[in-house]
Design an enzyme around this catalytic site. Structure first.
Site, PDB file in Angstrom:
ATOM      1  N   VAL A   1      48.006 -35.261  27.139  1.00 23.74           N
ATOM      2  CA  VAL A   1      46.767 -34.837  27.594  1.00 23.74           C
ATOM      3  C   VAL A   1      45.914 -36.404  27.785  1.00 23.74           C
ATOM      4  CG1 VAL A   1      46.549 -32.995  25.840  1.00 23.74           C
ATOM      5  CG2 VAL A   1      45.898 -35.045  24.988  1.00 23.74           C
TER       6      VAL A   1
ATOM      7  N   ASP B   1      40.268 -35.674  22.978  1.00 27.00           N
ATOM      8  CA  ASP B   1      41.560 -35.804  22.476  1.00 27.00           C
ATOM      9  C   ASP B   1      41.597 -36.188  21.142  1.00 27.00           C
ATOM     10  OD1 ASP B   1      43.266 -37.672  24.774  1.00 27.00           O
ATOM     11  OD2 ASP B   1      41.290 -37.938  25.081  1.00 27.00           O
TER      12      ASP B   1
ATOM     13  N   ASP C   1      44.967 -40.198  24.811  1.00 29.20           N
ATOM     14  CA  ASP C   1      44.060 -41.340  25.084  1.00 29.20           C
ATOM     15  C   ASP C   1      42.699 -41.201  24.402  1.00 29.20           C
ATOM     16  OD1 ASP C   1      43.447 -39.436  26.963  1.00 29.20           O
ATOM     17  OD2 ASP C   1      43.235 -40.918  28.504  1.00 29.20           O
TER      18      ASP C   1
ATOM     19  N   HIS D   1      38.926 -29.501  27.068  1.00 28.54           N
ATOM     20  CA  HIS D   1      40.032 -29.939  27.967  1.00 28.54           C
ATOM     21  C   HIS D   1      41.331 -29.987  27.137  1.00 28.54           C
ATOM     22  CE1 HIS D   1      37.493 -30.832  31.502  1.00 28.54           C
ATOM     23  NE2 HIS D   1      37.066 -31.442  30.831  1.00 28.54           N
ATOM     24  N   ASP D   2      41.230 -30.871  26.428  1.00 27.15           N
ATOM     25  CA  ASP D   2      42.614 -31.363  25.489  1.00 27.15           C
ATOM     26  C   ASP D   2      43.046 -30.315  24.491  1.00 27.15           C
ATOM     27  OD1 ASP D   2      42.661 -33.457  27.268  1.00 27.15           O
ATOM     28  OD2 ASP D   2      42.205 -35.089  25.896  1.00 27.15           O
TER      29      ASP D   2
END
Length: 309
Positions: free
Chosen positions: A121, A13, A8, A237-238
């Site tokens: 993710v 991302d 997303d 994070h991703d």
């Protein structure tokens, strides 16, 4: 290894797609987009822009615009109104396919049984919907690696919940209990891998046009992390979820039952890890508990700065 990235975009991302694209020996079959950090139209548009920047030979497949039963909650405050921070990327509409993302996942998993790792993710709406449409899918994937959850730490959208699970907890509950091998790369580990201004200067100086674009995206992200989390860098994070899907040795994992709170007023989207088997339920998820952050960051920089692909 064959992978499908369910995303997303979103700043992290975008960086995750770039990391997967530059990882040797990986075949990306396509990326599917979902409503999450931004509405579906924008996440899909950003996916096309990123693939154009990378010169990719695969496409973007737009998926589900809304969570299974809830209204979509987005995160422009973290990613900016375009979703890509300060970066201005050329349009990549030629990369956007006609096929629906859910149908693409089902088609490819059936075409390549036991060969595809799904890397989710964003909110898990696409993967959950694919499972609902084809209940045999969990037995045909190689595995599902999820960026989401906060099992042993506080959430990032509420004290209880991480954003991806909070947006669509019902989908997360379906995916966690589908029977496939599930790896959960949550805030327990992603908040330990911070991209600092020093890292960013190296990427912008040595990373060519990709590095410059990542820098323009990530400046915005860094500002939000400094303002909102008082952290000296932004969490990858991703990208960490992508790296764990491709190299599990980066983390320590424990298998346990993880339930998702779908009814609580204050705890919507909480990921409850039953480490001591209090629920007396079969373990369903490998939870990442520790990460070799230095090795990951070195690997991340090596991949992003590699000009051979």
């Amino acid at each position: 290894m064959k992978i499908i990235l369910d995303v997303d975009p979103g700043i992290d991302d975008a960086i995750a797609i770039a990391l997967a694209h530059k990882w040797p020996g990986i075949e990306i079959l396509g990326i599917t987009t979902v409503g999450g950090n931004l509405p579906l139209e924008k996440t899909t548009d950003n996916g096309g822009k990123i693939l154009k920047l990378l010169g990719a030979n695969y496409k973007v497949y737009p998926g589900m615009a809304q969570p299974l039963i809830r209204e979509l909650k987005t995160a422009e405050n973290i990613h900016g109104p375009t979703g890509l921070g300060y970066a201005q990327l050329p349009e990549g509409k030629e990369y956007i396919a006609d096929k629906h993302g859910v149908d693409f996942i089902i088609e490819q998993v059936n075409k390549y049984p036991k060969e595809i790792t799904l890397i989710g993710v964003g909110p898990l709406t696409n993967i959950a919907t694919a499972i609902k449409k084809d209940p045999s899918l969990p037995q045909k994937v190689r595995g599902i690696c999820v960026m989401g959850g906060a099992v042993f730490t506080q959430g990032n959208v509420t004290p209880a919940a991480e954003f991806n699970i909070y947006v669509d907890p019902e989908s997360a509950e379906i995916v966690f209990n589908c029977g496939a091998e599930i790896i959960l790369v949550g805030l327990d580990v992603t908040l330990k891998v911070l991209l600092t201004r020093e890292h960013l200067e190296i990427i912008q100086k040595k990373g060519g046009s990709l590095g410059e674009s990542i820098g323009e995206m990530t400046k915005f992200y860094l500002e939000r992390y400094l303002d909102g989390n008082k952290l000296p860098g932004c969490a990858l994070h991703d990208p960490l979820a992508v790296a764990v899907a491709l190299d599990k040795s980066l983390v320590s994992m424990e298998k346990m039952y993880v339930g998702v709170e779908t009814k609580g007023e204050l705890t919507r989207g909480a990921t409850i890890g039953d480490k001591l088997s209090r629920f007396n339920k079969k373990p369903n998820v490998y939870v990442c508990t520790q990460v070799d952050s230095n090795r990951f960051l070195e690997l991340f920089l090596d991949r992003i700065l590699d000009h051979t692909n």
